[in-house]
Write an enzyme that holds these catalytic residues in place. Sequence first.
Site, PDB file in Angstrom:
ATOM      1  N   SER A 135       0.851  -1.171   0.000  1.00  0.00           N
ATOM      2  CA  SER A 135       0.000   0.000   0.000  1.00  0.00           C
ATOM      3  C   SER A 135       0.900   1.239   0.000  1.00  0.00           C
ATOM      4  O   SER A 135       1.744   1.393   0.890  1.00  0.00           O
ATOM      5  CB  SER A 135      -0.871  -0.027   1.259  1.00  0.00           C
ATOM      6  OG  SER A 135      -1.677   1.120   1.308  1.00  0.00           O
ATOM      7  N   LYS A 161      -1.181  -0.895  -4.386  1.00  0.00           N
ATOM      8  CA  LYS A 161      -2.375  -0.156  -3.973  1.00  0.00           C
ATOM      9  C   LYS A 161      -1.971   1.292  -3.723  1.00  0.00           C
ATOM     10  O   LYS A 161      -1.015   1.562  -3.006  1.00  0.00           O
ATOM     11  CB  LYS A 161      -2.943  -0.771  -2.687  1.00  0.00           C
ATOM     12  CG  LYS A 161      -4.009   0.077  -2.014  1.00  0.00           C
ATOM     13  CD  LYS A 161      -4.801  -0.742  -1.027  1.00  0.00           C
ATOM     14  CE  LYS A 161      -4.766  -0.143   0.364  1.00  0.00           C
ATOM     15  NZ  LYS A 161      -5.637  -0.864   1.296  1.00  0.00           N
ATOM     16  N   LYS A 163      -3.055   4.990  -2.268  1.00  0.00           N
ATOM     17  CA  LYS A 163      -3.990   5.759  -1.454  1.00  0.00           C
ATOM     18  C   LYS A 163      -4.390   6.994  -2.259  1.00  0.00           C
ATOM     19  O   LYS A 163      -3.541   7.616  -2.917  1.00  0.00           O
ATOM     20  CB  LYS A 163      -3.327   6.182  -0.140  1.00  0.00           C
ATOM     21  CG  LYS A 163      -3.035   5.021   0.806  1.00  0.00           C
ATOM     22  CD  LYS A 163      -4.307   4.442   1.397  1.00  0.00           C
ATOM     23  CE  LYS A 163      -3.981   3.406   2.481  1.00  0.00           C
ATOM     24  NZ  LYS A 163      -5.209   2.817   3.063  1.00  0.00           N
ATOM     25  N   ASP A 188      -7.356   3.067  -2.825  1.00  0.00           N
ATOM     26  CA  ASP A 188      -8.054   3.077  -1.539  1.00  0.00           C
ATOM     27  C   ASP A 188      -8.277   4.523  -1.106  1.00  0.00           C
ATOM     28  O   ASP A 188      -7.322   5.287  -0.939  1.00  0.00           O
ATOM     29  CB  ASP A 188      -7.211   2.337  -0.489  1.00  0.00           C
ATOM     30  CG  ASP A 188      -7.931   2.207   0.851  1.00  0.00           C
ATOM     31  OD1 ASP A 188      -9.095   2.630   0.961  1.00  0.00           O
ATOM     32  OD2 ASP A 188      -7.313   1.652   1.789  1.00  0.00           O
ATOM     33  N   GLU A 213     -11.323   0.783  -3.311  1.00  0.00           N
ATOM     34  CA  GLU A 213     -11.599   0.437  -1.913  1.00  0.00           C
ATOM     35  C   GLU A 213     -12.186   1.610  -1.130  1.00  0.00           C
ATOM     36  O   GLU A 213     -11.659   2.726  -1.174  1.00  0.00           O
ATOM     37  CB  GLU A 213     -10.280  -0.022  -1.274  1.00  0.00           C
ATOM     38  CG  GLU A 213     -10.419  -0.543   0.143  1.00  0.00           C
ATOM     39  CD  GLU A 213      -9.104  -1.127   0.656  1.00  0.00           C
ATOM     40  OE1 GLU A 213      -8.224  -1.451  -0.175  1.00  0.00           O
ATOM     41  OE2 GLU A 213      -8.945  -1.256   1.877  1.00  0.00           O
ATOM     42  N   ASP A 238     -13.733  -2.050   3.241  1.00  0.00           N
ATOM     43  CA  ASP A 238     -12.776  -2.272   4.327  1.00  0.00           C
ATOM     44  C   ASP A 238     -13.456  -1.798   5.620  1.00  0.00           C
ATOM     45  O   ASP A 238     -14.093  -2.596   6.328  1.00  0.00           O
ATOM     46  CB  ASP A 238     -11.489  -1.481   4.003  1.00  0.00           C
ATOM     47  CG  ASP A 238     -10.448  -1.486   5.102  1.00  0.00           C
ATOM     48  OD1 ASP A 238     -10.713  -2.012   6.201  1.00  0.00           O
ATOM     49  OD2 ASP A 238      -9.340  -0.937   4.888  1.00  0.00           O
ATOM     50  N   LYS A 262      -9.559  -7.653   7.497  1.00  0.00           N
ATOM     51  CA  LYS A 262      -8.506  -7.356   8.466  1.00  0.00           C
ATOM     52  C   LYS A 262      -8.950  -7.967   9.795  1.00  0.00           C
ATOM     53  O   LYS A 262      -9.982  -7.556  10.337  1.00  0.00           O
ATOM     54  CB  LYS A 262      -8.324  -5.846   8.632  1.00  0.00           C
ATOM     55  CG  LYS A 262      -7.797  -5.139   7.389  1.00  0.00           C
ATOM     56  CD  LYS A 262      -7.698  -3.643   7.616  1.00  0.00           C
ATOM     57  CE  LYS A 262      -7.092  -2.952   6.400  1.00  0.00           C
ATOM     58  NZ  LYS A 262      -7.158  -1.478   6.511  1.00  0.00           N
ATOM     59  N   GLY A 290      -3.440  -4.882   5.588  1.00  0.00           N
ATOM     60  CA  GLY A 290      -2.590  -4.649   6.756  1.00  0.00           C
ATOM     61  C   GLY A 290      -2.928  -3.331   7.433  1.00  0.00           C
ATOM     62  O   GLY A 290      -3.664  -2.503   6.897  1.00  0.00           O
TER      63      GLY A 290
HETATM   64 MG    MG Z   1      -8.371   0.259   3.298  1.00  0.00          MG
END
Ligand code: MG
Length: 312
Positions: A135, A161, A163, A188, A213, A238, A262, A290
Amino acid sequence: MFIETVILHHLRMPLKSPFETSFGRVFNRDCVLLEVLSDGLSGYGECVADWDPGYSYETVSTSWVVLLEFMLPQVVGREVKDIEHLQQILGNIKGHNMAKASLEMAFWDLIGKRTGHSLATLLGGHRKSVEVGVSIGIQDSSVDLIKTVSSYLHDGYRRIKLKIKPGRDVQDVSSVRKEFPNIVLQVDANSAYNLDTAEALLPLDQMDLLLIEQPLAEDDLWDHHKLQQKFVTPICLDESITHPRHARQALEMDACRIINIKPGRVGGVSQGVKIHNFCESANVPVWCGGMLETGVGRAANLALASLSNFKL
Ligand code: MG
């Protein structure tokens, strides 16, 4: 297992580089590590809560208090039969899933040490190794972002991934996609949009993303359903999924088509397995996210990700 005592440790470790999401930038990993003592063995668990309530209302401080004042008094000096019994004991406490999960993780560790089995074996995992992604936090510029992606790909990460947040979304993702046309790519937003502002994300549908996400707020299951109807790219939830029943409801109403499991967010590895099994029966793939854990929490994530439906 008779629980003799539980020791709480507070750790603060500097990150290799700052990590920025739509709710802020962090420089350290602050966490609570639990050490549960029973029959001459120590079981370790990690609370995945952040130091601040950006991702969740739970923090290092709240988990410390809830563990100390409400959870530990119910298990210390008592016989706890198994994981199901532990979940029953903790069932009278609303929320605080990350604190619950940390205690459960330490119990799993004790069970593994007593029986001589790895957590992956105890959970019924079938993979000997797990492919991992990374991420990547919001970078200062698109140029920095491409450099960072490139270095993680060089390190061997199999999925990237990014952000995103309003103003740092379509253009950043587009520049990465142009530079790396064939990588497995996902984004995400950590709840940074609402149904109106999320219209700005529509161009992402042309960028061959694995998933988008948590674009909307954690309690916006219905709005996620409305948004999913506008996208071909699967929405992945999530923050919205904190219980196995939320996973069922989200899939039934087509609020998402992928779930990020998670263990900390859902109240423990055992609850993560329940969501995994439900999704598998519904033919919905899952992956394990994570929380910037230390190696203690990462090890539990890897064990969980050895289950068969962790296909992403
Ligand atoms: Mg997330």
